[in-house]
Design a protein around this motif. Structure first.
Motif, mmCIF file in Angstrom:
data_model
loop_
_atom_site.group_PDB
_atom_site.id
_atom_site.type_symbol
_atom_site.label_atom_id
_atom_site.label_comp_id
_atom_site.label_asym_id
_atom_site.label_seq_id
_atom_site.Cartn_x
_atom_site.Cartn_y
_atom_site.Cartn_z
ATOM 1 N N GLY A 85 0.800 -1.219 0.000
ATOM 2 C CA GLY A 85 0.000 0.000 0.000
ATOM 3 C C GLY A 85 0.831 1.266 0.000
ATOM 4 O O GLY A 85 0.327 2.349 -0.286
ATOM 5 N N PHE A 86 2.122 1.123 0.325
ATOM 6 C CA PHE A 86 3.039 2.258 0.356
ATOM 7 C C PHE A 86 4.273 1.909 -0.464
ATOM 8 O O PHE A 86 4.785 0.794 -0.376
ATOM 9 N N ILE A 87 4.750 2.875 -1.242
ATOM 10 C CA ILE A 87 5.937 2.642 -2.063
ATOM 11 C C ILE A 87 6.900 3.802 -1.871
ATOM 12 O O ILE A 87 6.545 4.969 -2.079
ATOM 13 N N ILE A 88 8.131 3.483 -1.461
ATOM 14 C CA ILE A 88 9.207 4.465 -1.397
ATOM 15 C C ILE A 88 9.892 4.478 -2.756
ATOM 16 O O ILE A 88 10.329 3.427 -3.237
ATOM 17 N N ALA A 89 9.975 5.642 -3.381
ATOM 18 C CA ALA A 89 10.500 5.732 -4.746
ATOM 19 C C ALA A 89 11.767 6.575 -4.787
ATOM 20 O O ALA A 89 11.780 7.709 -4.288
ATOM 21 N N ASP A 90 12.806 6.010 -5.358
ATOM 22 C CA ASP A 90 14.024 6.754 -5.670
ATOM 23 C C ASP A 90 14.161 6.759 -7.182
ATOM 24 O O ASP A 90 14.841 5.915 -7.767
ATOM 25 N N LEU A 91 13.459 7.697 -7.804
ATOM 26 C CA LEU A 91 13.364 7.748 -9.261
ATOM 27 C C LEU A 91 13.621 9.164 -9.759
ATOM 28 O O LEU A 91 13.384 10.138 -9.036
ATOM 29 N N PRO A 92 14.077 9.307 -11.018
ATOM 30 C CA PRO A 92 14.148 10.636 -11.620
ATOM 31 C C PRO A 92 12.756 11.255 -11.710
ATOM 32 O O PRO A 92 11.738 10.551 -11.672
ATOM 33 N N ALA A 108 2.821 6.559 11.655
ATOM 34 C CA ALA A 108 1.385 6.707 11.410
ATOM 35 C C ALA A 108 0.620 5.439 11.757
ATOM 36 O O ALA A 108 -0.486 5.502 12.322
ATOM 37 N N THR A 109 1.165 4.269 11.460
ATOM 38 C CA THR A 109 0.473 3.022 11.788
ATOM 39 C C THR A 109 0.412 2.802 13.294
ATOM 40 O O THR A 109 -0.584 2.282 13.812
ATOM 41 N N SER A 110 1.457 3.205 14.009
ATOM 42 C CA SER A 110 1.426 3.048 15.462
ATOM 43 C C SER A 110 0.460 4.047 16.101
ATOM 44 O O SER A 110 -0.248 3.706 17.052
ATOM 45 N N ARG A 111 0.415 5.263 15.567
ATOM 46 C CA ARG A 111 -0.479 6.277 16.144
ATOM 47 C C ARG A 111 -1.951 5.952 15.872
ATOM 48 O O ARG A 111 -2.821 6.242 16.690
ATOM 49 N N THR A 112 -2.225 5.362 14.714
ATOM 50 C CA THR A 112 -3.610 5.004 14.384
ATOM 51 C C THR A 112 -3.952 3.583 14.827
ATOM 52 O O THR A 112 -5.124 3.200 14.801
ATOM 53 N N ASN A 113 -2.905 2.806 15.182
ATOM 54 C CA ASN A 113 -3.073 1.384 15.521
ATOM 55 C C ASN A 113 -3.834 0.671 14.407
ATOM 56 O O ASN A 113 -4.754 -0.121 14.656
ATOM 57 N N SER A 114 -3.411 0.949 13.180
ATOM 58 C CA SER A 114 -4.106 0.392 12.021
ATOM 59 C C SER A 114 -3.122 0.187 10.880
ATOM 60 O O SER A 114 -2.150 0.928 10.735
ATOM 61 N N GLY A 115 -3.398 -0.824 10.066
ATOM 62 C CA GLY A 115 -2.633 -1.042 8.851
ATOM 63 C C GLY A 115 -3.410 -0.673 7.607
ATOM 64 O O GLY A 115 -2.941 -0.892 6.490
ATOM 65 N N ASP A 116 -4.597 -0.097 7.792
ATOM 66 C CA ASP A 116 -5.424 0.306 6.660
ATOM 67 C C ASP A 116 -4.760 1.469 5.932
ATOM 68 O O ASP A 116 -4.469 2.513 6.530
ATOM 69 N N VAL A 117 -4.539 1.310 4.628
ATOM 70 C CA VAL A 117 -3.793 2.300 3.852
ATOM 71 C C VAL A 117 -4.469 3.657 3.879
ATOM 72 O O VAL A 117 -3.822 4.694 4.078
ATOM 73 N N LYS A 118 -5.784 3.679 3.695
ATOM 74 C CA LYS A 118 -6.485 4.957 3.667
ATOM 75 C C LYS A 118 -6.435 5.649 5.029
ATOM 76 O O LYS A 118 -6.201 6.862 5.116
ATOM 77 N N LYS A 119 -6.618 4.891 6.082
ATOM 78 C CA LYS A 119 -6.596 5.483 7.412
ATOM 79 C C LYS A 119 -5.216 6.031 7.744
ATOM 80 O O LYS A 119 -5.076 7.140 8.297
ATOM 81 N N VAL A 120 -4.183 5.277 7.386
ATOM 82 C CA VAL A 120 -2.813 5.719 7.645
ATOM 83 C C VAL A 120 -2.480 6.942 6.793
ATOM 84 O O VAL A 120 -1.865 7.909 7.268
ATOM 85 N N THR A 121 -2.890 6.913 5.521
ATOM 86 C CA THR A 121 -2.639 8.044 4.625
ATOM 87 C C THR A 121 -3.309 9.309 5.135
ATOM 88 O O THR A 121 -2.712 10.394 5.143
ATOM 89 N N ASP A 122 -4.561 9.180 5.567
ATOM 90 C CA ASP A 122 -5.290 10.348 6.086
ATOM 91 C C ASP A 122 -4.585 10.925 7.315
ATOM 92 O O ASP A 122 -4.539 12.154 7.485
ATOM 93 N N PHE A 123 -4.030 10.050 8.151
ATOM 94 C CA PHE A 123 -3.342 10.553 9.345
ATOM 95 C C PHE A 123 -2.047 11.269 8.959
ATOM 96 O O PHE A 123 -1.727 12.330 9.516
#
Length: 398
Positions: A103-110, A315-330
């Motif tokens: 659900g999350f991607i770290i990108a090192d791209l041009p 963010a996942t620890s603060r929300t206690n959730s692995g839901d992508v949308k919930k983590v993204t919103d936080f």
């Protein structure tokens, strides 16, 4: 009656213990993070600064360990899936494949590749973290709502340097610019910093890349003759500022200029998001852990990838959730911040999702200073004196 009450309490305690045991025995919530980079490393003038093959990804791996240390208390488990793009490989297809399981991607791209990936994943619940591209346009005219920018911009780097030079009263700059596009973009940021903070560029010179071998037996002799001649007969200046992202000439300037002047920018005093010499605010512990794992020192790209993965972990620890949308919103919300051994908690600019952060000014051996400098004030955050502020922004998130 008393025996009955004691028995009832005992049964209740056993039931509570079983409930806790069952909760602990439940499968942990898995948070999957992808890492998308380019295979190979760039060439540098200095053999000492040649990047390692795992530059960047090593920082993300360390952050996964850190996330899992905290995650075990919250029944969360983090994993990292890595993909390095080979020459000619489509970054959008590679990113889509990663997005199937991450659900999350770290990108090192041009910049161009990152923009294509962001547009390709727009309809997915995938959040991208830009760990490498410093191009301003990704936060301005080409900004995207699904990209968090952990890497600083050229303007942030240039402003950090400009503040220090002005604080030192080195306000007369000789600007030397390389002939490649990225050199010119950095030069634009340096010109903006000079105007913004009251410095004066007394003259500009262009160093043309004519090709040829960078390392030859006669190289030192040729450079020792070439650089003084190239920098002679300049108007009076306090500091030579070099814009050489393409690694053609900048490292040859210190101690070789015609006039005895300091060098800054792409060589000499360099602005960076991180440096191996950083030892303040608990950073020595982080540096030691990184060295133990990788048998080398931590680079700026390593730290940017580490910060991206730690933002997800925070963010996942603060929300206690692995839901992508919930983590993204936080992460995008007003309560989010992350600690990164820089003396202050880092937050996001909500108009373009750029991470606010101090910038280190380093000389290759020590941290000389940290910007923003004392006296450069802002009504919201002094960190917003680095780079484009809200009123200047052209970003319209989409």
């Amino acid at each position: 009656m008393i025996r009955w009450l004691v028995g009832l309490i005992g049964v209740s305690l056993v039931g509570a213990g079983l409930a806790v045991t069952q909760a602990l025995a439940a499968d942990p919530t898995e948070i999957a993070i992808g890492y998308l980079g380019v295979a190979g490393t760039r060439s540098t003038l200095s053999l000492v600064e040649q990047p390692a093959e795992n530059d960047g990804i090593a920082g993300a791996r360390l952050a996964i360990e850190d996330n899992n240390t905290t995650g075990k208390f919250l029944n969360q488990r983090f994993k990292l899936e890595e993909h390095r793009l080979k020459e000619g490989e489509d970054p959008v297809q590679a990113a889509a494949a990663l997005a199937e399981h991450n659900g999350f991607i770290i990108a090192d791209l041009p910049a161009d590749a990152l923009l294509k990936v962001a547009d390709g994943l727009r309809d997915r619940d995938t959040l991208l973290f830009n760990a490498g591209a410093i191009d301003e346009r990704l936060r301005e005219t080409d900004c995207r709502a699904n990209v968090i920018h952990v890497a600083p911009t050229r303007a942030m780097l240039a402003d950090a340097l400009g503040q220090y030079l002005v604080w030192k009263r080195w306000s007369r700059w000789l600007l030397v610019v390389g002939s490649h596009d990225e050199d010119k973009l950095y030069a634009d940021a340096l010109r903006r910093a000079a105007t913004r903070f009251g410095a004066k560029i007394v003259q500009e010179r262009t160093f043309e890349d004519t090709g040829g071998a960078r390392r030859t037996d006669s190289g030192v002799t040729l450079i020792q003759r070439q650089m003084p001649v190239f920098t002679q007969q300049a108007p009076a200046y306090d500091v030579l500022v070099a814009a050489d992202e393409s690694e053609v000439f900048g490292a040859y300037l210190p101690y070789r200029t015609w006039d005895p002047r300091p060098v800054a920018g792409s060589a000499g005093l360099v602005p960076r998001s991180w440096d191996a010499a950083q030892d303040q605010w608990g950073a020595i512990q982080m540096q030691n852990r990184f060295i133990k794992l990788n048998s080398r020192r931590m680079t700026a790209l390593d730290m940017q990838a580490w910060t991206a993965a730690r933002m997800i972990g925070e963010a996942t620890s603060r929300t206690n959730s692995g839901d992508v949308k919930k983590v993204t919103d936080f992460i995008k919300g007003p309560d989010f911040s992350v600690a990164a051994f820089k003396g202050t908690r880092l937050t996001l600019r909500d108009w373009n999702w750029q991470l606010r952060q101090p910038i280190l000014l380093v000389d290759g051996r020590m941290v000389v200073s940290v910007s923003p400098q004392e006296g450069f004030l802002h009504q919201v955050s002094e960190l917003d004196t680095l780079g484009y502020d809200r009123p200047e922004s052209k970003c319209k998130l989409k």
